[in-house]
Motif scaffolding. Sequence first.
Motif, PDB file in Angstrom:
ATOM      1  N   ASP A 110     -23.562  -8.729  12.206  1.00  0.00           N
ATOM      2  CA  ASP A 110     -23.165  -7.864  11.099  1.00  0.00           C
ATOM      3  C   ASP A 110     -24.383  -7.218  10.443  1.00  0.00           C
ATOM      4  OD1 ASP A 110     -20.429  -8.403  11.430  1.00  0.00           O
ATOM      5  OD2 ASP A 110     -20.642 -10.304  10.348  1.00  0.00           O
ATOM      6  N   ASN A 111     -25.177  -8.035   9.767  1.00  0.00           N
ATOM      7  CA  ASN A 111     -26.358  -7.511   9.099  1.00  0.00           C
ATOM      8  C   ASN A 111     -27.620  -7.640   9.934  1.00  0.00           C
ATOM      9  OD1 ASN A 111     -24.855  -6.911   6.734  1.00  0.00           O
ATOM     10  ND2 ASN A 111     -24.948  -9.084   6.162  1.00  0.00           N
ATOM     11  N   SER A 112     -27.565  -8.470  10.975  1.00  0.00           N
ATOM     12  CA  SER A 112     -28.695  -8.625  11.894  1.00  0.00           C
ATOM     13  C   SER A 112     -28.163  -9.187  13.203  1.00  0.00           C
ATOM     14  CB  SER A 112     -29.767  -9.540  11.297  1.00  0.00           C
ATOM     15  OG  SER A 112     -29.246 -10.850  11.118  1.00  0.00           O
ATOM     16  N   ILE A 113     -28.998  -9.158  14.215  1.00  0.00           N
ATOM     17  CA  ILE A 113     -28.574  -9.602  15.543  1.00  0.00           C
ATOM     18  C   ILE A 113     -28.272 -11.105  15.543  1.00  0.00           C
ATOM     19  CG2 ILE A 113     -30.961  -9.967  16.296  1.00  0.00           C
ATOM     20  CD1 ILE A 113     -28.168  -8.596  18.527  1.00  0.00           C
ATOM     21  N   THR A 114     -27.145 -11.457  16.153  1.00  0.00           N
ATOM     22  CA  THR A 114     -26.796 -12.873  16.298  1.00  0.00           C
ATOM     23  C   THR A 114     -26.533 -13.257  17.752  1.00  0.00           C
ATOM     24  OG1 THR A 114     -24.444 -12.398  15.937  1.00  0.00           O
ATOM     25  CG2 THR A 114     -25.775 -12.998  13.999  1.00  0.00           C
ATOM     26  N   GLY A 115     -26.337 -12.260  18.619  1.00  0.00           N
ATOM     27  CA  GLY A 115     -26.076 -12.578  20.014  1.00  0.00           C
ATOM     28  C   GLY A 115     -26.093 -11.347  20.897  1.00  0.00           C
ATOM     29  N   VAL A 116     -26.219 -11.596  22.179  1.00  0.00           N
ATOM     30  CA  VAL A 116     -26.182 -10.534  23.185  1.00  0.00           C
ATOM     31  C   VAL A 116     -25.023 -10.821  24.125  1.00  0.00           C
ATOM     32  CG1 VAL A 116     -27.416  -9.393  25.072  1.00  0.00           C
ATOM     33  CG2 VAL A 116     -28.688 -10.211  23.083  1.00  0.00           C
ATOM     34  N   ARG A 117     -24.071  -9.881  24.185  1.00  0.00           N
ATOM     35  CA  ARG A 117     -22.996 -10.015  25.157  1.00  0.00           C
ATOM     36  C   ARG A 117     -23.460  -9.377  26.459  1.00  0.00           C
ATOM     37  NH1 ARG A 117     -18.432  -7.649  22.786  1.00  0.00           N
ATOM     38  NH2 ARG A 117     -18.600  -5.754  24.056  1.00  0.00           N
ATOM     39  N   ALA A 118     -23.433 -10.162  27.527  1.00  0.00           N
ATOM     40  CA  ALA A 118     -23.952  -9.701  28.814  1.00  0.00           C
ATOM     41  C   ALA A 118     -22.891  -9.827  29.884  1.00  0.00           C
ATOM     42  CB  ALA A 118     -25.196 -10.503  29.198  1.00  0.00           C
ATOM     43  N   VAL A 119     -23.150  -9.194  31.007  1.00  0.00           N
ATOM     44  CA  VAL A 119     -22.223  -9.236  32.132  1.00  0.00           C
ATOM     45  C   VAL A 119     -23.022  -9.568  33.394  1.00  0.00           C
ATOM     46  CG1 VAL A 119     -22.452  -6.746  32.560  1.00  0.00           C
ATOM     47  CG2 VAL A 119     -20.422  -7.959  33.383  1.00  0.00           C
ATOM     48  N   ARG A 120     -22.429 -10.346  34.272  1.00  0.00           N
ATOM     49  CA  ARG A 120     -23.069 -10.675  35.540  1.00  0.00           C
ATOM     50  C   ARG A 120     -23.112  -9.437  36.444  1.00  0.00           C
ATOM     51  NH1 ARG A 120     -25.742 -15.364  34.596  1.00  0.00           N
ATOM     52  NH2 ARG A 120     -24.372 -16.837  33.527  1.00  0.00           N
ATOM     53  N   MET A 121     -24.167  -9.344  37.249  1.00  0.00           N
ATOM     54  CA  MET A 121     -24.336  -8.210  38.141  1.00  0.00           C
ATOM     55  C   MET A 121     -24.400  -8.704  39.588  1.00  0.00           C
ATOM     56  SD  MET A 121     -24.530  -5.900  35.760  1.00  0.00           S
ATOM     57  CE  MET A 121     -25.123  -4.390  36.554  1.00  0.00           C
ATOM     58  N   LYS A 122     -24.141  -7.795  40.512  1.00  0.00           N
ATOM     59  CA  LYS A 122     -24.283  -8.098  41.933  1.00  0.00           C
ATOM     60  C   LYS A 122     -25.059  -6.960  42.587  1.00  0.00           C
ATOM     61  CE  LYS A 122     -19.782  -6.046  43.079  1.00  0.00           C
ATOM     62  NZ  LYS A 122     -18.459  -6.271  43.693  1.00  0.00           N
ATOM     63  N   LEU A 123     -25.823  -7.314  43.602  1.00  0.00           N
ATOM     64  CA  LEU A 123     -26.618  -6.316  44.318  1.00  0.00           C
ATOM     65  C   LEU A 123     -25.752  -5.581  45.322  1.00  0.00           C
ATOM     66  CD1 LEU A 123     -29.880  -8.380  44.941  1.00  0.00           C
ATOM     67  CD2 LEU A 123     -29.502  -6.614  43.215  1.00  0.00           C
ATOM     68  N   GLY A 124     -25.939  -4.256  45.357  1.00  0.00           N
ATOM     69  CA  GLY A 124     -25.166  -3.438  46.276  1.00  0.00           C
ATOM     70  C   GLY A 124     -26.044  -2.775  47.318  1.00  0.00           C
ATOM     71  N   LEU A 125     -25.653  -1.584  47.751  1.00  0.00           N
ATOM     72  CA  LEU A 125     -26.400  -0.853  48.770  1.00  0.00           C
ATOM     73  C   LEU A 125     -27.661  -0.250  48.172  1.00  0.00           C
ATOM     74  CD1 LEU A 125     -23.392   0.985  50.468  1.00  0.00           C
ATOM     75  CD2 LEU A 125     -24.635  -1.015  51.328  1.00  0.00           C
ATOM     76  N   PRO A 126     -28.663   0.030  48.996  1.00  0.00           N
ATOM     77  CA  PRO A 126     -29.891   0.658  48.489  1.00  0.00           C
ATOM     78  C   PRO A 126     -29.606   2.013  47.860  1.00  0.00           C
ATOM     79  CG  PRO A 126     -30.225  -0.233  50.696  1.00  0.00           C
ATOM     80  CD  PRO A 126     -28.757  -0.318  50.420  1.00  0.00           C
ATOM     81  N   ASP A 127     -30.317   2.316  46.751  1.00  0.00           N
ATOM     82  CA  ASP A 127     -30.149   3.606  46.096  1.00  0.00           C
ATOM     83  C   ASP A 127     -31.192   4.581  46.632  1.00  0.00           C
ATOM     84  OD1 ASP A 127     -32.551   2.904  44.922  1.00  0.00           O
ATOM     85  OD2 ASP A 127     -31.661   2.357  42.996  1.00  0.00           O
ATOM     86  N   ALA A 128     -31.389   5.709  45.926  1.00  0.00           N
ATOM     87  CA  ALA A 128     -32.299   6.755  46.400  1.00  0.00           C
ATOM     88  C   ALA A 128     -33.736   6.272  46.486  1.00  0.00           C
ATOM     89  CB  ALA A 128     -32.199   7.965  45.481  1.00  0.00           C
ATOM     90  N   THR A 129     -34.093   5.264  45.713  1.00  0.00           N
ATOM     91  CA  THR A 129     -35.463   4.741  45.725  1.00  0.00           C
ATOM     92  C   THR A 129     -35.678   3.687  46.802  1.00  0.00           C
ATOM     93  OG1 THR A 129     -35.035   2.947  44.146  1.00  0.00           O
ATOM     94  CG2 THR A 129     -35.581   5.123  43.237  1.00  0.00           C
ATOM     95  N   GLY A 130     -34.595   3.273  47.463  1.00  0.00           N
ATOM     96  CA  GLY A 130     -34.704   2.227  48.467  1.00  0.00           C
ATOM     97  C   GLY A 130     -34.380   0.843  47.944  1.00  0.00           C
TER      98      GLY A 130
END
Length: 488
Positions: free
Chosen positions: A360-380
Motif C-alpha cells: 500500500d504505502n511501500s513494497i511488501t512483496g513481489v508476485r512472480a510467475v514461473r518461466m520456461k525456456l522456449g525456442l531460440p530468439d533472434a539473438t540465438g
Amino acid sequence: MVDRMLQFTHVQQHQPDKRAVPERREDFNEIYRSFSVQAAKVQSSRCSQCGVPFCSIHCPLSNDIPDWLKLTAEGRLEEAYEVSSATNNFPEICGRICPQDRLCEGNCVIEKGFESVTIGAVERFITDHAFEAGWVKPITPHLEREQSVAIVGAGPGGLAAAEQLRKRGYQVHVYDRYDRIGGLMIYGIPGFKLEKEIVTRRHALLEQGGIVFHLGAGIGDVDDDHTIAFSTLRERHDAVLIATGVYKSRDIGGPGVGLPGIVKAIDYLTASNRRSLGDVVPDFDSGLLDAAGKHVVVIGGGDTAMDCVRTAIRQGAASVKCLYRRDRANMPGSLREVKNAEDEGVDFVWLAAPEAFLGDNSITGVRAVRMKLGLPDATGRQSVDPVENSGFTLPADLVIKALGFDPEPLPTLWGEPALEVSRWGTLKVDHASFMTSLQGVFGAGDIVRGASLVVWAIRDGRDAAASMHRWLQQHAAADAQLNIQAAE
C-alpha cells in the motif's frame, strides 16, 4: 627457476584462498587473499605454452598471457610486469574483476580435464607485487606536445585513453561529473571485488604523470557553475574523446512498480560505496538504500545483480533472493560470482519473473510467475515463456532493479544535435577511426558499444587513443603546410 612449464599434469589448480564466509559477510574487503611469490610461480608453471594461445585470443586486450605466465614461473617478476602492462593499462583491476571464467580461463586449452591456469589471480599478483617493489612508475613522455585533448569520463575507457595519449606527450585533461575518478569501478563495483585503494592508487600515479583531472565538472549545453558547455570543450582542446559510459538504468513495468522501496541498482550500489568511502549519504541513513533487517529481492541475472545481492548480505539483510527469468546456464553474469553469492547465503530463484509489486504505502512483496525456456530468439538465446497458473509471492521490503544500463541522450543534454547516435542511443562512430559525426570528436567504451565489460572499455580507450594520435598528427602536418604556404 622451474625446470619447465606444462606442470598441469601433476600440479593441481589452486585459486588464492578465500576468507571464511562468516568473516567476509561482515565487511566489504576483498574476499580473495593474494598469492605468495612461490604459489604464483607454481600455478604459472601449469601453463601448457600452447602454440595457439586461446587465452590470448579470447582476451579483449590480446594480453600476452603465456609469456608473462612463463616469466612468473621462472621468477622473472619485473619482466612479467613489463609484459603484462604493455597491453593492459590496469592489469591489477582486470585481474580482480574480469569474468575470467568466460574469457581467458574459460578458453584455456587444459580446461577440459585438468582445470585452467589461474590466469586472473596471477595477473593480479604480478602488478600488486610490482607496486610493492616500486617498479610501477608515473608516465614520462619523451617529448611534450602543445596539442591538448579532452577526455569526457574518468572510467576505465577514458583513463586508458588518457594514459596512452599522455605517453605520447599530449596535454591531457580528463573531465568527470563525479568527485572521484573510476566511474563504475569506484561507485558501482563493491569493495569485496575491488577495494577502492586500488583505483585511488592509479589516480595518484596518473596525476604524477601529468594528466590533469577536472572532477565535479559535468558537461552540458551551457557554461555555468556546475557544467562546461560541450562547445566550450571543443574550442578549448584540439580533440575530444567521449567515454562517458552508460548510466541510464533500464526499467521494468507492472502494477505497483512505483511503490517506495523499489530502487535502481546504480543508486543502491553508489550509496553503499559512498558509505564505504566515508561520505554522508542521506538516502542510506534514512533506510531507503540500506538493506539491514530487510527481505531483499534483486531482479536480474548479470554481474550488477550479483553485486547487489552480495552487498545486501553485508548490510545485514534478513533474506536475499535473486529473481531471474532464465536458468543458471543462461545467466549473463559470472558463474564464479554466483557461487560466491550462494556461499554467502543468497537464494537464487531461477526461471521466474515479476509480474506485480505488492503493497500500500511501500513494497511488501513481489508476485512472480514461473518461466520456461522456449525456442531460440533472434539473438540465438532461448526465449522465455510464462507457465500458466504458476504464480507465487516473495516477501520483500526492498526490491532492487538490476536490469542493465542504457545511454543517456547526449545530443540533447549537450546541445549537439549533429552528434549522431544509433537507434539504441549509443554514439555512432567510424569503427576504423573511432571518430563520431563531429570532426575531432571521438567515442569509446560503453557509450559506443553499449553496457559491457571493463576490459572492453580499456581496449576501446587504447584503440581510440591511437586513432586520435594519428588524426592529431595529420591535423598538425596540414596546419604546418598551410603556414609554410602563407609564409611564401
